[in-house]
Design a protein around this motif. Structure first.
Motif, mmCIF file in Angstrom:
data_model
loop_
_atom_site.group_PDB
_atom_site.id
_atom_site.type_symbol
_atom_site.label_atom_id
_atom_site.label_comp_id
_atom_site.label_asym_id
_atom_site.label_seq_id
_atom_site.Cartn_x
_atom_site.Cartn_y
_atom_site.Cartn_z
ATOM 1 N N ILE A 9 0.732 -1.185 -0.010
ATOM 2 C CA ILE A 9 0.070 -0.188 0.090
ATOM 3 C C ILE A 9 0.862 1.208 0.043
ATOM 4 O O ILE A 9 1.416 1.733 0.988
ATOM 5 N N MET A 52 0.310 4.372 2.202
ATOM 6 C CA MET A 52 -0.060 4.221 3.665
ATOM 7 C C MET A 52 1.579 4.676 4.191
ATOM 8 O O MET A 52 2.363 4.141 4.117
ATOM 9 N N VAL A 94 -6.510 1.457 7.627
ATOM 10 C CA VAL A 94 -6.621 0.196 6.777
ATOM 11 C C VAL A 94 -7.068 -0.878 7.448
ATOM 12 O O VAL A 94 -8.104 -1.860 7.254
ATOM 13 N N ILE A 150 -9.886 -1.941 1.340
ATOM 14 C CA ILE A 150 -8.971 -1.182 1.591
ATOM 15 C C ILE A 150 -9.055 0.303 0.624
ATOM 16 O O ILE A 150 -8.707 1.439 1.032
#
Length: 65
Positions: free
Chosen positions: A5, A8, A17, A54
């Protein structure tokens, strides 16, 4: 399953998440490493549903090979 990700970047992102995944599957095991931007998820749900959760949290996951 492991997801990269890239967007993130902090603990708050990781919590968002994890919360999205836990809302979808309360029994899921979620382990997030913000430093390498990877979420490891153990769930009985199919991968596309996890990815959708997500994405709904505002992130852009990619399946880790």
């Amino acid at each position: 399953m492991e997801f990269v990700i890239p967007d993130m970047n902090c603990g708050g992102c990781a919590k968002a998440v994890a919360n999205a995944l836990k809302r979808l599957d309360p029994a899921a095991l979620v382990d997030i490493d913000v430093a390498v931007k990877i979420a490891r998820v153990s769930s009985a749900l199919p991968e596309p549903r996890l990815i959708a959760a997500i994405e709904a949290a505002g992130f852009h996951p990619a399946r880790q090979s």
